[in-house]
Motif scaffolding. Structure first.
Motif, PDB file in Angstrom:
ATOM      1  N   HIS A  90       0.624  -1.437  -0.105  1.00  0.00           N
ATOM      2  CA  HIS A  90      -0.257   0.093  -0.087  1.00  0.00           C
ATOM      3  C   HIS A  90       0.596   1.440   0.368  1.00  0.00           C
ATOM      4  CE1 HIS A  90       1.009  -1.366   4.118  1.00  0.00           C
ATOM      5  NE2 HIS A  90       0.722   0.428   4.705  1.00  0.00           N
ATOM      6  N   THR A  91       0.170   2.932  -0.108  1.00  0.00           N
ATOM      7  CA  THR A  91       0.699   3.598  -0.632  1.00  0.00           C
ATOM      8  C   THR A  91      -0.271   4.676   0.015  1.00  0.00           C
ATOM      9  OG1 THR A  91       2.362   5.304  -1.523  1.00  0.00           O
ATOM     10  CG2 THR A  91       0.550   4.592  -2.564  1.00  0.00           C
ATOM     11  N   GLU A  92       0.644   5.998   0.347  1.00  0.00           N
ATOM     12  CA  GLU A  92      -0.255   6.995   1.067  1.00  0.00           C
ATOM     13  C   GLU A  92      -1.550   7.390   0.035  1.00  0.00           C
ATOM     14  OE1 GLU A  92       2.968   6.766   0.667  1.00  0.00           O
ATOM     15  OE2 GLU A  92       3.376   7.072   3.042  1.00  0.00           O
ATOM     16  N   GLY A  93      -2.572   7.561   0.609  1.00  0.00           N
ATOM     17  CA  GLY A  93      -3.575   8.164   0.315  1.00  0.00           C
ATOM     18  C   GLY A  93      -3.806   9.027  -1.414  1.00  0.00           C
ATOM     19  N   GLU A  94      -2.833  10.279  -1.046  1.00  0.00           N
ATOM     20  CA  GLU A  94      -2.649  10.637  -2.694  1.00  0.00           C
ATOM     21  C   GLU A  94      -2.344  10.395  -3.630  1.00  0.00           C
ATOM     22  OE1 GLU A  94       1.353  13.387  -2.015  1.00  0.00           O
ATOM     23  OE2 GLU A  94       1.077  12.070  -0.117  1.00  0.00           O
ATOM     24  N   PHE A  95      -2.484   9.159  -3.522  1.00  0.00           N
ATOM     25  CA  PHE A  95      -1.820   8.880  -4.808  1.00  0.00           C
ATOM     26  C   PHE A  95      -2.402   7.277  -5.373  1.00  0.00           C
ATOM     27  CE2 PHE A  95       2.778   9.379  -1.896  1.00  0.00           C
ATOM     28  CZ  PHE A  95       2.538   9.683  -3.325  1.00  0.00           C
ATOM     29  N   GLN A 118      -5.784   3.968   6.935  1.00  0.00           N
ATOM     30  CA  GLN A 118      -5.162   2.937   7.053  1.00  0.00           C
ATOM     31  C   GLN A 118      -4.653   1.540   7.267  1.00  0.00           C
ATOM     32  OE1 GLN A 118      -3.542   2.449   3.069  1.00  0.00           O
ATOM     33  NE2 GLN A 118      -2.121   2.978   3.060  1.00  0.00           N
ATOM     34  N   ALA A 119      -3.947   2.375   8.763  1.00  0.00           N
ATOM     35  CA  ALA A 119      -4.124   1.677  10.001  1.00  0.00           C
ATOM     36  C   ALA A 119      -5.099   0.118  10.472  1.00  0.00           C
ATOM     37  CB  ALA A 119      -3.095   1.691  11.170  1.00  0.00           C
ATOM     38  N   ASN A 120      -6.350   0.430  10.462  1.00  0.00           N
ATOM     39  CA  ASN A 120      -6.790  -0.224   9.814  1.00  0.00           C
ATOM     40  C   ASN A 120      -7.526  -1.613   9.706  1.00  0.00           C
ATOM     41  OD1 ASN A 120      -9.880  -0.895  11.480  1.00  0.00           O
ATOM     42  ND2 ASN A 120     -11.195   0.299  10.221  1.00  0.00           N
ATOM     43  N   ILE A 121      -7.527  -0.338   7.801  1.00  0.00           N
ATOM     44  CA  ILE A 121      -7.825  -1.251   7.209  1.00  0.00           C
ATOM     45  C   ILE A 121      -6.401  -2.999   7.458  1.00  0.00           C
ATOM     46  CG2 ILE A 121      -7.262  -2.145   4.356  1.00  0.00           C
ATOM     47  CD1 ILE A 121      -8.974   0.827   4.318  1.00  0.00           C
ATOM     48  N   LEU A 122      -4.934  -2.336   7.606  1.00  0.00           N
ATOM     49  CA  LEU A 122      -4.308  -3.315   7.575  1.00  0.00           C
ATOM     50  C   LEU A 122      -4.363  -4.338   8.752  1.00  0.00           C
ATOM     51  CD1 LEU A 122      -1.431  -3.846   6.647  1.00  0.00           C
ATOM     52  CD2 LEU A 122      -0.440  -2.353   8.111  1.00  0.00           C
TER      53      LEU A 122
END
Length: 123
Positions: free
Chosen positions: A36-41, A84-88
């Motif tokens: 995964h990567t940051e949401g801006e991408f 992000q952390a929640n999905i992980l």
């Protein structure tokens, strides 16, 4: 995803590897990774399950110096940086709490619809 998504996935993977050794769960399961990567991408929010035709080397999330042959990805697309952390964590919980026989069924599925149906029912 946005045009530079892959470059950012690869860069983030170098800094924070996402390979998971599944052998503590069962030696019969393929190793997985959760790139995964940051949401801006990213333009949306979803988890994309990907069965790889050939294993790909990923560095272990827990022991970054160790490489793993990974056969299955849970690609996180998340344009909400707060989640992000929640999905992980949800993916990790899924792997740890799903019975091995059911995980074997998921990882042996050969069609998109089988994988989708399994995850809809069990995730």
């Amino acid at each position: 995803v946005k045009g530079d998504f892959i470059a950012h996935i690869l860069e983030r993977e170098k800094q924070y590897p996402t390979g998971i050794d599944t052998s503590p769960i069962s030696k019969d399961l393929p190793n997985v990774a959760i790139p995964h990567t940051e949401g801006e991408f990213v333009n949306t929010r979803m988890i994309v399950p990907i069965e790889l035709v050939h294993p790909v080397k990923f560095h272990n999330m827990i022991e970054p110096d160790k490489e793993l042959d990974v056969k299955f990805l849970f690609m996180i697309l998340n344009n909400d940086p707060e989640g992000q952390a929640n999905i992980l964590a949800q993916i990790m919980d899924f792997l740890n709490s799903t019975p091995v026989e059911q995980l074997k069924q998921l990882f042996s599925s050969k069609s998109t619809s089988e994988i989708y149906e399994f995850l809809t029912k069990h995730f």
